[in-house]
Design a protein around this motif. Structure first.
Motif, PDB file in Angstrom:
ATOM      1  N   VAL A  47       3.008   6.023  -2.853  1.00 44.67           N
ATOM      2  CA  VAL A  47       4.123   6.841  -3.316  1.00 44.67           C
ATOM      3  C   VAL A  47       4.084   6.991  -4.832  1.00 44.67           C
ATOM      4  O   VAL A  47       4.190   8.089  -5.374  1.00 44.67           O
ATOM      5  CB  VAL A  47       5.473   6.230  -2.885  1.00 44.67           C
ATOM      6  N   LEU A  48       3.898   5.846  -5.527  1.00 47.21           N
ATOM      7  CA  LEU A  48       3.866   5.882  -6.987  1.00 47.21           C
ATOM      8  C   LEU A  48       2.670   6.683  -7.496  1.00 47.21           C
ATOM      9  O   LEU A  48       2.775   7.452  -8.448  1.00 47.21           O
ATOM     10  CB  LEU A  48       3.825   4.452  -7.543  1.00 47.21           C
ATOM     11  N   THR A  49       1.522   6.493  -6.826  1.00 42.84           N
ATOM     12  CA  THR A  49       0.311   7.209  -7.229  1.00 42.84           C
ATOM     13  C   THR A  49       0.460   8.699  -6.988  1.00 42.84           C
ATOM     14  O   THR A  49       0.072   9.512  -7.834  1.00 42.84           O
ATOM     15  CB  THR A  49      -0.904   6.678  -6.446  1.00 42.84           C
ATOM     16  N   GLN A  50       1.035   9.085  -5.832  1.00 42.11           N
ATOM     17  CA  GLN A  50       1.222  10.496  -5.524  1.00 42.11           C
ATOM     18  C   GLN A  50       2.134  11.165  -6.537  1.00 42.11           C
ATOM     19  O   GLN A  50       1.880  12.281  -6.980  1.00 42.11           O
ATOM     20  CB  GLN A  50       1.801  10.650  -4.115  1.00 42.11           C
ATOM     21  N   ILE A  82       0.836  -1.197   0.000  1.00 43.83           N
ATOM     22  CA  ILE A  82       0.000   0.000   0.000  1.00 43.83           C
ATOM     23  C   ILE A  82       0.876   1.255   0.000  1.00 43.83           C
ATOM     24  O   ILE A  82       0.623   2.225  -0.714  1.00 43.83           O
ATOM     25  CB  ILE A  82      -0.949   0.013   1.213  1.00 43.83           C
ATOM     26  N   GLY A  83       1.946   1.214   0.823  1.00 44.19           N
ATOM     27  CA  GLY A  83       2.846   2.353   0.888  1.00 44.19           C
ATOM     28  C   GLY A  83       3.503   2.642  -0.445  1.00 44.19           C
ATOM     29  O   GLY A  83       3.581   3.794  -0.879  1.00 44.19           O
ATOM     30  N   GLN A  95       0.728  14.770 -13.216  1.00 47.40           N
ATOM     31  CA  GLN A  95      -0.449  15.143 -13.985  1.00 47.40           C
ATOM     32  C   GLN A  95      -0.883  16.572 -13.666  1.00 47.40           C
ATOM     33  O   GLN A  95      -1.287  17.320 -14.559  1.00 47.40           O
ATOM     34  CB  GLN A  95      -1.586  14.161 -13.704  1.00 47.40           C
ATOM     35  N   GLU A  96      -0.817  16.952 -12.367  1.00 51.59           N
ATOM     36  CA  GLU A  96      -1.187  18.310 -11.978  1.00 51.59           C
ATOM     37  C   GLU A  96      -0.236  19.323 -12.605  1.00 51.59           C
ATOM     38  O   GLU A  96      -0.651  20.390 -13.054  1.00 51.59           O
ATOM     39  CB  GLU A  96      -1.182  18.432 -10.455  1.00 51.59           C
ATOM     40  N   SER A  97       1.058  18.981 -12.625  1.00 49.45           N
ATOM     41  CA  SER A  97       2.050  19.869 -13.226  1.00 49.45           C
ATOM     42  C   SER A  97       1.818  20.020 -14.723  1.00 49.45           C
ATOM     43  O   SER A  97       1.875  21.135 -15.265  1.00 49.45           O
ATOM     44  CB  SER A  97       3.462  19.322 -12.974  1.00 49.45           C
ATOM     45  N   GLU A  98       1.511  18.905 -15.385  1.00 52.28           N
ATOM     46  CA  GLU A  98       1.246  18.950 -16.822  1.00 52.28           C
ATOM     47  C   GLU A  98      -0.004  19.771 -17.120  1.00 52.28           C
ATOM     48  O   GLU A  98      -0.034  20.558 -18.070  1.00 52.28           O
ATOM     49  CB  GLU A  98       1.074  17.521 -17.353  1.00 52.28           C
ATOM     50  N   ALA A  99      -1.042  19.567 -16.294  1.00 53.40           N
ATOM     51  CA  ALA A  99      -2.291  20.303 -16.503  1.00 53.40           C
ATOM     52  C   ALA A  99      -2.090  21.799 -16.284  1.00 53.40           C
ATOM     53  O   ALA A  99      -2.626  22.630 -17.021  1.00 53.40           O
ATOM     54  CB  ALA A  99      -3.372  19.778 -15.551  1.00 53.40           C
ATOM     55  N   ARG A 100      -1.284  22.146 -15.253  1.00 49.54           N
ATOM     56  CA  ARG A 100      -1.024  23.555 -14.985  1.00 49.54           C
ATOM     57  C   ARG A 100      -0.277  24.196 -16.148  1.00 49.54           C
ATOM     58  O   ARG A 100      -0.634  25.291 -16.596  1.00 49.54           O
ATOM     59  CB  ARG A 100      -0.214  23.718 -13.700  1.00 49.54           C
ATOM     60  N   TYR A 101       0.756  23.513 -16.632  1.00 49.68           N
ATOM     61  CA  TYR A 101       1.542  24.070 -17.728  1.00 49.68           C
ATOM     62  C   TYR A 101       0.696  24.225 -18.982  1.00 49.68           C
ATOM     63  O   TYR A 101       0.797  25.221 -19.703  1.00 49.68           O
ATOM     64  CB  TYR A 101       2.753  23.189 -18.008  1.00 49.68           C
ATOM     65  N   LYS A 102      -0.175  23.247 -19.244  1.00 51.27           N
ATOM     66  CA  LYS A 102      -1.072  23.325 -20.398  1.00 51.27           C
ATOM     67  C   LYS A 102      -1.985  24.541 -20.271  1.00 51.27           C
ATOM     68  O   LYS A 102      -2.193  25.287 -21.242  1.00 51.27           O
ATOM     69  CB  LYS A 102      -1.911  22.050 -20.498  1.00 51.27           C
ATOM     70  N   ALA A 103      -2.522  24.767 -19.066  1.00 54.32           N
ATOM     71  CA  ALA A 103      -3.405  25.914 -18.853  1.00 54.32           C
ATOM     72  C   ALA A 103      -2.649  27.226 -19.026  1.00 54.32           C
ATOM     73  O   ALA A 103      -3.174  28.180 -19.614  1.00 54.32           O
ATOM     74  CB  ALA A 103      -4.028  25.840 -17.456  1.00 54.32           C
TER      75      ALA A 103
END
Length: 212
Positions: A31-34, A26-27, A40-48
């Protein structure tokens, strides 16, 4: 040790190993999911960011040149939040300003505004919201073109008294079935433009960070 005791001990050891392996798995997954979520958040921000400033208006990497914003209730920013600078030939050619509308139908609506040095909007995008699917979520460009209408407007186009949705006597159409959402976005964009005008010298200062 009798057979029953050995069996109980073996079961306890087995359960302990299983729990340890499960917790470890689970740990690792978290970590991998985070990491993936952050990517993904960084990519979405840069795209915006790229969507609100025309590509030929800058030569720096958007998101690398910033100006710290104050704790400001009108913008919905906290101390440490940042605006992003678009630079060309070491000159500020645009500002990407984050703004939060606190009065959406379902809560906060986070936006970014692309603004020219003259105070004209080059684009507005929603970066996060919780508005109603099928109604208020039409503020997303993937759902409708409504938010594209802000491009080209400024504090004097339309005049301040027309910076409202049409049902309130203003210039901007309201999304069908989502007047509250529309009203919140229009108000937030207007507040962002007012803040930019009041702090124009800070944003356009010649000592702003140079493009890398």
């Amino acid at each position: 040790m009798n057979a029953l005791a050995r069996a109980m001990l073996n079961n306890a050891i087995g359960l302990g190993l299983f729990a340890a392996i499960t917790a470890g798995a689970i740990g690792v997954t978290q970590v991998l999911t985070q990491e993936r979520i952050e990517e993904q958040e960084s990519e979405a921000r840069y795209k915006a960011l790229r969507e609100v400033i025309p590509e030929d208006n800058y030569t720096n990497t958007l998101g690398t040149n910033t100006i710290e914003l104050p704790d400001n209730e009108e913008l919905g920013t906290e101390a440490g939040d940042e605006a992003f600078l678009a630079l060309k030939d070491d000159r500020v050619t645009g500002v990407i300003l984050p703004v939060t509308a606190p009065d959406g139908y379902s809560g906060d609506i986070d936006l970014i505004l692309g603004i020219t040095p003259e105070g004209k909007l080059t684009g507005v995008r929603v970066t996060q919201h919780a508005e109603t699917p099928g109604l208020g979520d039409a503020i997303e460009t993937s759902k409708s073109d409504w938010i594209l209408d802000f491009k080209g407007h400024s504090l004097d186009n339309p005049p301040p008294d027309e910076w409202h949705v049409a049902p309130d006597g203003g210039r901007f159409d309201a999304l069908s079935g989502a007047t509250i959402t529309s009203r919140a976005v229009v108000r937030a964009v207007f507040r962002g433009l007012v803040f930019f005008e009041d702090n124009q010298d800070k944003f356009l200062n010649e000592t702003a960070p140079k493009a890398e």
